[in-house]
Design a protein around this motif. Structure first.
Motif, PDB file in Angstrom:
ATOM      1  N   SER A 293       1.616   4.331  -1.524  1.00 24.81           N
ATOM      2  CA  SER A 293       1.896   3.088  -2.215  1.00 24.81           C
ATOM      3  C   SER A 293       2.022   3.320  -3.718  1.00 24.81           C
ATOM      4  O   SER A 293       2.919   2.802  -4.376  1.00 24.81           O
TER       5      SER A 293
ATOM      6  N   SER B  76       5.392   2.901  -6.070  1.00 24.01           N
ATOM      7  CA  SER B  76       5.457   2.099  -7.286  1.00 24.01           C
ATOM      8  C   SER B  76       5.985   2.925  -8.444  1.00 24.01           C
ATOM      9  O   SER B  76       6.807   2.474  -9.234  1.00 24.01           O
TER      10      SER B  76
ATOM     11  N   PRO C 249       8.332  -0.372  -0.586  1.00 24.17           N
ATOM     12  CA  PRO C 249       7.077  -0.875  -0.001  1.00 24.17           C
ATOM     13  C   PRO C 249       7.139  -0.993   1.521  1.00 24.17           C
ATOM     14  O   PRO C 249       6.122  -0.836   2.196  1.00 24.17           O
TER      15      PRO C 249
ATOM     16  N   ASN D 271       6.370   2.438   2.805  1.00 22.37           N
ATOM     17  CA  ASN D 271       5.020   2.875   2.461  1.00 22.37           C
ATOM     18  C   ASN D 271       3.930   2.059   3.143  1.00 22.37           C
ATOM     19  O   ASN D 271       2.743   2.306   2.926  1.00 22.37           O
ATOM     20  N   SER D 272       4.308   1.091   3.967  1.00 21.21           N
ATOM     21  CA  SER D 272       3.309   0.245   4.618  1.00 21.21           C
ATOM     22  C   SER D 272       2.593   1.004   5.731  1.00 21.21           C
ATOM     23  O   SER D 272       3.210   1.735   6.502  1.00 21.21           O
TER      24      SER D 272
END
Length: 328
Positions: A10, A14, A278, A281-282
């Motif tokens: 995560s 970012s 995202p 990356n979950s």
């Protein structure tokens, strides 16, 4: 360990978005009514599975509805060609294995697309391929060398399937053929799923395909995985040795990547990346795709472009050694 991995990814996601100039505000732009992800293979394979699970993550945010459009044929070329004609607003994405981009330029004299027709957005996953056998091969065959010896003694059954002629699974097995001076016949399919079904039914003796295609069948005892293609053992089949461990100089992994048409606006590219990062990356997506043998990972567009270039250089040499031409 999984939680820590998800947290780390995560943070990386970012950072990657920031590096591409993608503030979270990019995600706040209005959602389009409909978007679709093009997939160059039939429903049921690993490409299709990843696309549908990512679509679930994008639905309601990136677009009100996100659908999958399967466009099988020509080893994935049809889907890539369709992307060229897609709108520039980000409403059409492509999820494709790396074969079509890092291998096909060296196996086809002419393609209906070039790499300049695609805009990289993010890698989706990495995975190894497996070389497996089914009920047509006796239980006494435990290793790749056992299989090659059996195939030599049974030339009428000396064959293997792959998801497509000229795909990385096909060329991995062709490299095995070349390095071991074997005489295995290739049986191409339109995707992994029909090939695995024929392997289960004994219509073909062996199959080279993504590791995830075998997992449920290996667990049930219906298929046997003799080797995996990566530089290390697959985390999903830790008891299966690699080709290299069996004295065969093969070490390759494949990836899937998300792309927009090259004419897509910078804003469309930014928005797609802002939602894909995202999603990929979950934790639940990472865990669910692990069940089908995929190591989910995201990247920046520049990182994906760099992987494409490095893979192309590797496969340029392999294709020359194998001597394969898709259109010969």
């Amino acid at each position: 360990m999984t939680t820590r991995r998800a947290f780390t990814q995560s943070l990386l996601g970012s950072a990657a978005l920031s590096a591409f100039g993608l503030p979270l505000a990019a995600m706040a732009q209005g959602s389009m009514d409909m978007a679709k992800i093009l997939v160059g293979f039939p429903p049921g394979g690993t490409t299709d599975t990843l696309s549908r699970r990512v679509a679930d993550k994008l639905r309601g945010g990136y677009a009100g509805n996100v659908i999958i459009e399967n466009k099988p044929g020509a080893g994935g070329q049809i889907a890539i060609s369709a992307l060229k004609a897609a709108p520039a607003d980000g409403s059409v994405l492509l999820l494709t294995p790396s074969s079509m981009l890092s291998v096909y330029p060296f196996t086809y004299a002419k393609l209906p697309y070039t790499l300049d027709d695609l805009a990289p957005v993010s890698v989706g996953c990495f995975f190894s391929h497996g070389f497996g056998v089914g009920p047509a091969v006796p239980e006494s065959v435990k290793t790749v060398k056992d299989f090659l010896a059996w195939a030599k003694a049974n030339p009428d059954k000396a064959n293997y399937g792959s998801p497509a002629a000229g795909s990385i699974p096909h060329l991995t097995a062709a490299l095995l053929n070349k390095l071991t001076k074997s005489n295995l016949s290739h049986v191409p399919y339109r995707g992994s799923a029909p090939g695995i079904q024929d392997l289960l039914g004994g219509q073909i003796s062996a199959m080279c395909s993504p590791v995830g295609d075998y997992l449920q069948h290996v667990k049930s005892g219906k298929l046997r995985l003799l080797a995996t293609s990566g530089p290390q053992r697959s985390p999903f089949t830790p008891d299966v040795p690699t080709f290299k461990e069996q004295g065969i100089d093969i070490a390759v992994r494949e990836w899937y990547g998300f792309f927009l048409p090259a004419k897509a606006t910078l804003e469309a590219r930014r928005r797609a990346a802002a939602y894909l990062q995202p999603a990929l990356n979950s934790k639940d997506l990472i865990d669910s795709m692990a069940q089908v043998g995929m190591e989910v990972q995201s990247s920046t567009p520049d990182q994906l472009a760099a992987w494409m270039k490095a893979d192309a250089e590797q496969w340029r040499g392999f294709v020359k050694e194998i001597g394969f031409r898709a259109d010969s």
